[in-house]
Scaffold this motif. Structure first.
Motif, PDB file in Angstrom:
ATOM      1  N   SER A  74      62.336  28.283 -25.438  1.00  0.00           N
ATOM      2  CA  SER A  74      61.534  28.560 -24.347  1.00  0.00           C
ATOM      3  C   SER A  74      61.729  27.254 -23.301  1.00  0.00           C
ATOM      4  O   SER A  74      60.964  27.672 -22.296  1.00  0.00           O
ATOM      5  CB  SER A  74      60.063  28.527 -24.763  1.00  0.00           C
ATOM      6  OG  SER A  74      59.894  29.492 -25.649  1.00  0.00           O
ATOM      7  N   SER A  76      63.601  27.223 -20.832  1.00  0.00           N
ATOM      8  CA  SER A  76      63.765  27.553 -19.422  1.00  0.00           C
ATOM      9  C   SER A  76      62.334  28.042 -18.936  1.00  0.00           C
ATOM     10  O   SER A  76      62.375  28.114 -17.627  1.00  0.00           O
ATOM     11  CB  SER A  76      64.576  28.884 -19.398  1.00  0.00           C
ATOM     12  OG  SER A  76      63.995  29.933 -20.186  1.00  0.00           O
ATOM     13  N   ARG A  77      61.217  28.214 -19.677  1.00  0.00           N
ATOM     14  CA  ARG A  77      59.802  28.523 -18.952  1.00  0.00           C
ATOM     15  C   ARG A  77      59.021  27.285 -19.100  1.00  0.00           C
ATOM     16  O   ARG A  77      57.945  27.390 -18.497  1.00  0.00           O
ATOM     17  CB  ARG A  77      59.206  29.438 -20.172  1.00  0.00           C
ATOM     18  CG  ARG A  77      60.071  30.719 -20.134  1.00  0.00           C
ATOM     19  CD  ARG A  77      59.094  31.864 -20.690  1.00  0.00           C
ATOM     20  NE  ARG A  77      58.696  31.481 -21.981  1.00  0.00           N
ATOM     21  CZ  ARG A  77      59.471  32.326 -23.078  1.00  0.00           C
ATOM     22  NH1 ARG A  77      60.555  32.879 -22.773  1.00  0.00           N
ATOM     23  NH2 ARG A  77      58.974  32.058 -24.411  1.00  0.00           N
ATOM     24  N   TYR A  78      59.762  25.958 -19.545  1.00  0.00           N
ATOM     25  CA  TYR A  78      58.957  24.759 -19.247  1.00  0.00           C
ATOM     26  C   TYR A  78      59.203  24.354 -17.516  1.00  0.00           C
ATOM     27  O   TYR A  78      60.268  23.828 -17.119  1.00  0.00           O
ATOM     28  CB  TYR A  78      59.327  23.826 -19.899  1.00  0.00           C
ATOM     29  CG  TYR A  78      58.806  22.482 -19.856  1.00  0.00           C
ATOM     30  CD1 TYR A  78      57.394  22.156 -19.773  1.00  0.00           C
ATOM     31  CD2 TYR A  78      59.670  21.302 -19.412  1.00  0.00           C
ATOM     32  CE1 TYR A  78      56.825  20.947 -19.442  1.00  0.00           C
ATOM     33  CE2 TYR A  78      58.845  20.111 -18.970  1.00  0.00           C
ATOM     34  CZ  TYR A  78      57.728  19.884 -19.146  1.00  0.00           C
ATOM     35  OH  TYR A  78      56.986  18.706 -18.803  1.00  0.00           O
ATOM     36  N   ARG A  79      57.946  24.218 -16.753  1.00  0.00           N
ATOM     37  CA  ARG A  79      58.157  24.110 -15.278  1.00  0.00           C
ATOM     38  C   ARG A  79      57.921  22.559 -15.074  1.00  0.00           C
ATOM     39  O   ARG A  79      58.186  22.114 -13.997  1.00  0.00           O
ATOM     40  CB  ARG A  79      57.423  24.936 -14.522  1.00  0.00           C
ATOM     41  CG  ARG A  79      57.581  26.614 -14.693  1.00  0.00           C
ATOM     42  CD  ARG A  79      59.038  26.693 -14.289  1.00  0.00           C
ATOM     43  NE  ARG A  79      59.383  28.206 -14.689  1.00  0.00           N
ATOM     44  CZ  ARG A  79      60.406  28.735 -14.736  1.00  0.00           C
ATOM     45  NH1 ARG A  79      61.504  27.834 -14.613  1.00  0.00           N
ATOM     46  NH2 ARG A  79      60.708  30.133 -14.942  1.00  0.00           N
ATOM     47  N   TRP A  87      52.894  20.438 -23.437  1.00  0.00           N
ATOM     48  CA  TRP A  87      53.456  21.994 -23.533  1.00  0.00           C
ATOM     49  C   TRP A  87      53.989  22.132 -25.031  1.00  0.00           C
ATOM     50  O   TRP A  87      53.855  23.140 -25.545  1.00  0.00           O
ATOM     51  CB  TRP A  87      54.815  22.017 -22.514  1.00  0.00           C
ATOM     52  CG  TRP A  87      55.501  23.271 -22.596  1.00  0.00           C
ATOM     53  CD1 TRP A  87      55.005  24.439 -21.822  1.00  0.00           C
ATOM     54  CD2 TRP A  87      56.731  23.379 -23.150  1.00  0.00           C
ATOM     55  NE1 TRP A  87      55.924  25.258 -21.928  1.00  0.00           N
ATOM     56  CE2 TRP A  87      56.871  24.697 -22.586  1.00  0.00           C
ATOM     57  CE3 TRP A  87      57.540  22.713 -24.008  1.00  0.00           C
ATOM     58  CZ2 TRP A  87      58.235  25.437 -23.251  1.00  0.00           C
ATOM     59  CZ3 TRP A  87      58.783  23.370 -24.401  1.00  0.00           C
ATOM     60  CH2 TRP A  87      58.939  24.545 -24.232  1.00  0.00           C
TER      61      TRP A  87
END
Length: 202
Positions: A74, A76-79, A87
């Motif tokens: 995931s 790529s979803r950590y902003r 997170w």
């Protein structure tokens, strides 16, 4: 140094500064497994304490392994809106909730062991002080286990894991006001339970 924060390097320092979490995440996103392994090494202890304190018990290792795998998938979803640690611990907490849904019992012994090792003051072996400290820790764990799940989660985040308010908001996915109000109510419930315990024990 707090996990995820870069050390300040003095000019002319020969030693390289350790990378912060954001740089490791950036490298891991490009397929650098060593960078992700560094993140795992940096946050494994906090992930394990989170799983155990939230009731994973003897399944804590499985929970955090699954969380680290899901975290990698995931990335790529950590902003970066919250710290990587909060997170990641949110994923650990979610995996622990999944575990609770799949079983009916909780492992009290593992919870007790985690509470003793999660940053409580260490007391020298022997003597009255050590006995009293052990009794207080045991009473705290018993009271913690009696709290509703959401109250226990916010107490674990704020006081056992020493997460900031921002990190707790990110980890639990609650509004800031909810974290504040529930922390206050949960502490009041915990104090009440501890007072009752003290009365029972004389």
């Amino acid at each position: 140094m707090e996990p995820g924060r870069r050390e300040r390097c003095h000019e002319g320092a020969r030693r390289r500064c350790p990378l912060d979490d954001a740089e490791f995440v950036s490298r891991a996103r490009t397929g650098d497994l060593e960078a992700y392994e560094a993140l795992v090494a940096r946050h494994s202890a906090a992930a394990y304490r989170t799983a155990v304190l939230l009731g994973a018990g003897s399944d804590a290792e499985d929970v955090i392994q699954e969380a680290f795998v899901k975290g990698y998938r995931s990335l790529s979803r950590y902003r970066g809106a919250s710290s990587f640690r909060s997170w990641l611990l949110a994923i650990v907490a979610n995996e622990t909730r999944n575990l609770h849904r799949s079983r009916s019992r909780r492992d009290g012994l593992a919870l007790r062991m985690a509470a003793v090792s999660s940053g409580s003051a260490q007391v020298a072996d022997g003597g009255v002080d050590a006995v009293l400290a052990g009794e207080r820790r045991a009473a705290l764990v018993r009271a913690l286990r009696l709290l509703p799940v959401r109250d226990r989660e916010v107490i674990v985040c704020r006081f056992f894991l020493d997460l900031s308010e921002d990190e707790t908001v990110a980890m639990l996915g609650w509004p800031r006001g909810t974290v504040k109000s529930r922390t206050s109510r949960a502490l009041a419930k915990l104090r009440d339970l501890l007072d009752r315990e003290e009365v029972r024990s004389g």
